[in-house]
Design an enzyme around this catalytic site. Structure first.
Site, PDB file in Angstrom:
ATOM      1  N   GLU A 290       6.957  58.021 -16.763  1.00 19.62           N
ATOM      2  CA  GLU A 290       7.801  58.960 -16.324  1.00 19.62           C
ATOM      3  C   GLU A 290       7.573  60.265 -16.885  1.00 19.62           C
ATOM      4  OE1 GLU A 290      12.016  58.003 -17.237  1.00 19.62           O
ATOM      5  OE2 GLU A 290      11.942  56.138 -15.984  1.00 19.62           O
TER       6      GLU A 290
ATOM      7  N   GLU B  74      20.998  64.685 -16.274  1.00 17.18           N
ATOM      8  CA  GLU B  74      20.688  63.643 -15.697  1.00 17.18           C
ATOM      9  C   GLU B  74      20.643  63.639 -14.235  1.00 17.18           C
ATOM     10  OE1 GLU B  74      18.704  61.191 -17.074  1.00 17.18           O
ATOM     11  OE2 GLU B  74      19.375  61.651 -19.295  1.00 17.18           O
TER      12      GLU B  74
END
Length: 321
Positions: free
Chosen positions: A245, A302
């Protein structure tokens, strides 16, 4: 719909499902194909996703969720998990890695189960003879480093060493890479007084950190090489790292703007072809986080890591490859 152009083989895109407005799995796979995105990371074995991936030729990182680790420390449960979620699809789904746990920390309740679950999952792919196709690993984050600056001093913390050392050994034995989530965004926002934004965005015009023979113009390389230095100190100098990621939020927090996020993703795509200083010339296998904004994740930053909006429109003008 604007098309994001060809994605080079060193890159993929993570695909979470924490949204109530996301496209169907078949639409998602089609979007990957339309944009020539050849690798996908998914975080659990969703049946609809796996069915949609059949025949797509997309390489997949399949995640074992952290709350499954305890169960898979039992060998028979791991065998069943592989039969149901891998073997059942392996004739026409290209599994690349199985990520046994994501960002498990040494003090977590599930930490003790990562190693036996990894071993059991690996053993379970032997019977269907999939070990040549699929590598078993786990995804860590850079908080396991006790020292990360300068990169050559990189080492795992005293608390992380007993956890990560046997994991490193099993990866070496099975010739599998360590998966690592590497986020210059969070490192920058944790310490904006000491880290220049240009250094985090790959836009520094010159070397910012000179570390012996290695010069660093960006924070991504510095974090990755700190992990490589830590592996060297742990006796695993030849172990490779795949960045499972890396991303930048477009809103909701410090430096979280569409302009900064677009700059980060464009420069990351271009940069990973050439490798970090300690592995110069070797493309960095990297998975951009993430395919879509996800509105059911925690509020603020987020929810805004997507390369695409849920209606499948691209947020940035990116050229892959």
């Amino acid at each position: 719909m604007p098309v994001i152009e060809h994605l080079i083989l060193s890159e993929g895109v993570c695909c979470g499902k924490n949204g109530n407005n996301l496209p169907s799995d078949q639409e998602v796979v089609s979007l990957y194909q339309t944009n020539s995105i050849g690798r996908m990371r998914i975080y659990y074995p969703n049946r609809d996703t796996l069915e949609a991936l059949r025949g797509s030729n997309i390489e997949v990182i399949l995640g074992v969720p952290n709350d499954n680790l305890r169960a898979l420390a039992d060998a028979s449960a791991a065998t069943t998990w592989i039969q149901n979620n891998v073997v059942a699809y392996s004739s026409n789904v290209r599994f690349r890695y199985i990520a046994v746990g994501n960002e498990v920390h040494p003090g977590d309740a599930n930490a003790r189960y990562v190693l036996p679950a990894m071993q059991n999952i690996h053993d379970a792919i032997l019977s269907p003879n999939l070990q040549g196709q699929i590598k078993v690993s786990t995804a860590i984050d850079t908080t396991l480093l006790g020292i990360s600056y300068p990169p050559s001093k990189g080492s795992f913390s005293d608390s992380a060493n007993p956890y990560i050392s046997p994991i490193i050994n099993i990866l070496r034995t099975n010739d599998a890479p360590l998966l690592a989530n590497v986020y210059p965004y969070f490192r920058y926002t944790d310490n904006p007084q000491s880290i220049d934004l240009n250094y985090a965005l790959f836009t520094s015009p010159e070397v910012v950190v000179q570390d012996g023979q290695y010069g660093y113009q960006n924070l991504f390389d510095a974090l990755l090489d700190a992990l490589y230095a830590a592996l060297e100190k742990a006796g695993a100098a030849n172990l490779s790292i795949s960045v499972s990621e890396s991303g930048w939020s477009s809103e909701g927090g410090n430096a979280a703007t569409a302009g900064n996020a677009g700059t980060f993703y464009r420069n990351l795509i271009n940069h990973v072809k050439q490798g970090a200083p300690r592995r110069s010339g070797k493309a960095i296998e990297t998975y951009l986080f993430a395919m879509f904004d996800e509105n059911l994740k925690a509020a603020a930053i987020e929810q805004h890591f997507g390369l695409f909006l849920p209606d499948r429109q691209p947020k940035y003008q990116l050229t892959f490859g």
